[in-house]
Design a protein around this motif. Structure first.
Motif, mmCIF file in Angstrom:
data_model
loop_
_atom_site.group_PDB
_atom_site.id
_atom_site.type_symbol
_atom_site.label_atom_id
_atom_site.label_comp_id
_atom_site.label_asym_id
_atom_site.label_seq_id
_atom_site.Cartn_x
_atom_site.Cartn_y
_atom_site.Cartn_z
ATOM 1 N N GLU A 164 25.133 13.020 19.596
ATOM 2 C CA GLU A 164 25.050 12.317 18.319
ATOM 3 C C GLU A 164 26.230 12.697 17.432
ATOM 4 O O GLU A 164 26.558 13.873 17.273
ATOM 5 C CB GLU A 164 23.738 12.666 17.616
ATOM 6 C CG GLU A 164 23.494 11.882 16.345
ATOM 7 C CD GLU A 164 22.153 12.200 15.711
ATOM 8 O OE1 GLU A 164 21.825 11.566 14.689
ATOM 9 O OE2 GLU A 164 21.445 13.076 16.231
ATOM 10 N N TYR A 207 17.846 9.816 33.147
ATOM 11 C CA TYR A 207 18.536 10.510 32.068
ATOM 12 C C TYR A 207 17.816 11.809 31.790
ATOM 13 O O TYR A 207 16.696 12.039 32.259
ATOM 14 C CB TYR A 207 18.578 9.651 30.801
ATOM 15 C CG TYR A 207 17.234 9.082 30.378
ATOM 16 C CD1 TYR A 207 16.341 9.828 29.619
ATOM 17 C CD2 TYR A 207 16.852 7.796 30.761
ATOM 18 C CE1 TYR A 207 15.106 9.320 29.253
ATOM 19 C CE2 TYR A 207 15.620 7.273 30.398
ATOM 20 C CZ TYR A 207 14.757 8.038 29.639
ATOM 21 O OH TYR A 207 13.527 7.537 29.279
ATOM 22 N N ARG A 214 17.569 14.837 28.328
ATOM 23 C CA ARG A 214 17.907 15.052 26.922
ATOM 24 C C ARG A 214 17.959 16.546 26.645
ATOM 25 O O ARG A 214 17.034 17.284 26.996
ATOM 26 C CB ARG A 214 16.867 14.397 26.004
ATOM 27 C CG ARG A 214 17.266 14.411 24.530
ATOM 28 C CD ARG A 214 16.137 13.889 23.659
ATOM 29 N NE ARG A 214 16.548 13.751 22.270
ATOM 30 C CZ ARG A 214 15.696 13.601 21.245
ATOM 31 N NH1 ARG A 214 14.378 13.583 21.483
ATOM 32 N NH2 ARG A 214 16.133 13.485 20.021
ATOM 33 N N THR A 255 11.048 8.798 22.049
ATOM 34 C CA THR A 255 12.420 8.807 21.553
ATOM 35 C C THR A 255 13.423 8.796 22.689
ATOM 36 O O THR A 255 14.450 8.108 22.629
ATOM 37 C CB THR A 255 12.656 10.046 20.666
ATOM 38 O OG1 THR A 255 11.713 10.045 19.591
ATOM 39 C CG2 THR A 255 14.067 10.052 20.106
ATOM 40 N N GLU A 256 13.136 9.559 23.747
ATOM 41 C CA GLU A 256 14.063 9.632 24.880
ATOM 42 C C GLU A 256 14.306 8.254 25.490
ATOM 43 O O GLU A 256 15.451 7.872 25.747
ATOM 44 C CB GLU A 256 13.509 10.590 25.941
ATOM 45 C CG GLU A 256 13.553 12.048 25.561
ATOM 46 C CD GLU A 256 12.499 12.455 24.545
ATOM 47 O OE1 GLU A 256 12.596 13.568 24.022
ATOM 48 O OE2 GLU A 256 11.564 11.657 24.283
ATOM 49 N N LYS A 302 13.707 5.277 24.079
ATOM 50 C CA LYS A 302 14.314 4.388 23.089
ATOM 51 C C LYS A 302 15.806 4.652 22.954
ATOM 52 O O LYS A 302 16.612 3.709 22.876
ATOM 53 C CB LYS A 302 13.614 4.580 21.740
ATOM 54 C CG LYS A 302 12.165 4.105 21.704
ATOM 55 C CD LYS A 302 11.514 4.418 20.368
ATOM 56 C CE LYS A 302 10.064 3.990 20.345
ATOM 57 N NZ LYS A 302 9.394 4.347 19.055
ATOM 58 N N LEU A 303 16.191 5.937 22.926
ATOM 59 C CA LEU A 303 17.610 6.273 22.821
ATOM 60 C C LEU A 303 18.382 5.768 24.034
ATOM 61 O O LEU A 303 19.489 5.229 23.906
ATOM 62 C CB LEU A 303 17.774 7.794 22.699
ATOM 63 C CG LEU A 303 17.544 8.420 21.329
ATOM 64 C CD1 LEU A 303 17.597 9.944 21.433
ATOM 65 C CD2 LEU A 303 18.585 7.931 20.329
ATOM 66 N N HIS A 304 17.787 5.955 25.206
ATOM 67 C CA HIS A 304 18.469 5.523 26.420
ATOM 68 C C HIS A 304 18.708 4.019 26.407
ATOM 69 O O HIS A 304 19.812 3.549 26.728
ATOM 70 C CB HIS A 304 17.639 5.924 27.643
ATOM 71 C CG HIS A 304 18.271 5.549 28.948
ATOM 72 N ND1 HIS A 304 17.836 4.479 29.705
ATOM 73 C CD2 HIS A 304 19.321 6.080 29.621
ATOM 74 C CE1 HIS A 304 18.583 4.371 30.789
ATOM 75 N NE2 HIS A 304 19.477 5.326 30.768
ATOM 76 N N GLU A 314 18.798 2.000 23.790
ATOM 77 C CA GLU A 314 19.715 1.647 22.702
ATOM 78 C C GLU A 314 21.161 1.937 23.093
ATOM 79 O O GLU A 314 22.047 1.108 22.896
ATOM 80 C CB GLU A 314 19.338 2.436 21.443
ATOM 81 C CG GLU A 314 20.240 2.169 20.251
ATOM 82 C CD GLU A 314 19.853 3.014 19.058
ATOM 83 O OE1 GLU A 314 20.743 3.284 18.230
ATOM 84 O OE2 GLU A 314 18.681 3.410 18.952
ATOM 85 N N LEU A 315 21.390 3.125 23.650
ATOM 86 C CA LEU A 315 22.745 3.497 24.031
ATOM 87 C C LEU A 315 23.267 2.638 25.172
ATOM 88 O O LEU A 315 24.452 2.298 25.226
ATOM 89 C CB LEU A 315 22.781 4.976 24.432
ATOM 90 C CG LEU A 315 22.603 5.979 23.298
ATOM 91 C CD1 LEU A 315 22.375 7.374 23.854
ATOM 92 C CD2 LEU A 315 23.811 5.964 22.368
#
Length: 251
Positions: A38, A159, A161, A219-220, A222-224, A226-227
């Motif tokens: 981030e 992935y 985190r 969150t993990e 969602k972040l994956h 999104e990125l």
């Protein structure tokens, strides 16, 4: 640099997230990893994940390796457990304290590493986790661990985190993910979070449970997603697919 546990002068390239877990992210040989932090403009391309050459000596890295090896074998077995999404699945025989010491060792490494590797600050719990991970010290009531398995449509996630300070049910924790599992390491004197049943908290247990949950709710996941939709991550995946097609055509 000296080992940050014992002070020995000969440090090694100690992986922050164990290499065995990092390699699970790859679908096949020849693929690379994209490490995104981030606030960092340029992601890092890697073959084996981040390592800190000034963190640990071989002997101290080996101490953590014992806990890491146990967790790797356990999680590999647990991925074969079949249960409905949203249910709590039985682990069978488990050494809950070894899982906790594994989590403590991972979290401690990220309190002791350098800023550009994702250093975190959890105050006095850093030294407490160090004792738990390296010295086999008694585990205080302020520390416990629970795990959740994330499931994508095809059953696996690709992935991991790195640890971040977090709050779960109002309780302070360190949170990270490896091998399709999110690990919650409680670092709080207050009673365990009741979001999950007591048997999901593993300290001192020889049997336990873990939650099986859809990755998109965490969150993990969602972040994956999104990125993966944005450059440069999307471009990296596109280039990787092109290289894969080229390798296939040249066989």
């Amino acid at each position: 640099m000296a080992c940050q546990n014992c002070g020995a002068s000969d440090t090694i390239k100690a992986h922050l997230i164990p290499e065995a877990f990092v390699m699970e992210v790859k679908v096949e040989r020849g693929e690379q990893l994209l490490i995104v932090h981030e606030g960092q403009a340029r992601p890092k391309v890697s073959n084996t994940g981040n390592y800190d050459p000034s963190l640990l000596c071989a002997a101290c890295d080996g101490i953590l390796g014992r806990w890491e090896g146990y967790a790797y074998t356990l999680f590999k077995r647990l991925r074969g457990v079949r249960a409905e999404l949203g249910s709590f699945a039985a682990m069978g025989h488990v050494d809950g304290d070894q899982i906790l010491r594994f989590a403590a060792g991972i979290a401690w490494k990220f309190t002791a590493t350098q800023k550009h590797f994702g250093k975190i600050d959890i105050g006095p719990y850093s030294s407490l986790l160090k004792e738990v991970a390296f010295e086999n010290a008694p585990i205080p009531s302020s520390v416990d661990v629970a795990v959740v398995r994330l499931v994508e449509l095809d059953g696996d996630v690709y992935y991991y985190r790195e640890p971040v300070p977090a709050r779960h049910g109002g309780i302070n924790s360190v949170r990270f993910s490896v091998g399709s599992f999110v690990i919650y390491l409680k670092t709080d004197k207050r009673p365990n979070d009741r979001t999950m049943p007591p048997e999901c908290w593993l300290k001192g247990r020889s049997e336990g449970k873990f939650l099986i949950a859809p990755a998109e709710y965490f969150t993990e996941g969602k972040l994956h997603r999104e990125l993966a939709m944005k450059d440069p991550v999307r471009r990296f995946f596109g280039d990787m697919r092109t290289r894969k097609q080229t390798r296939t055509q040249n066989k």
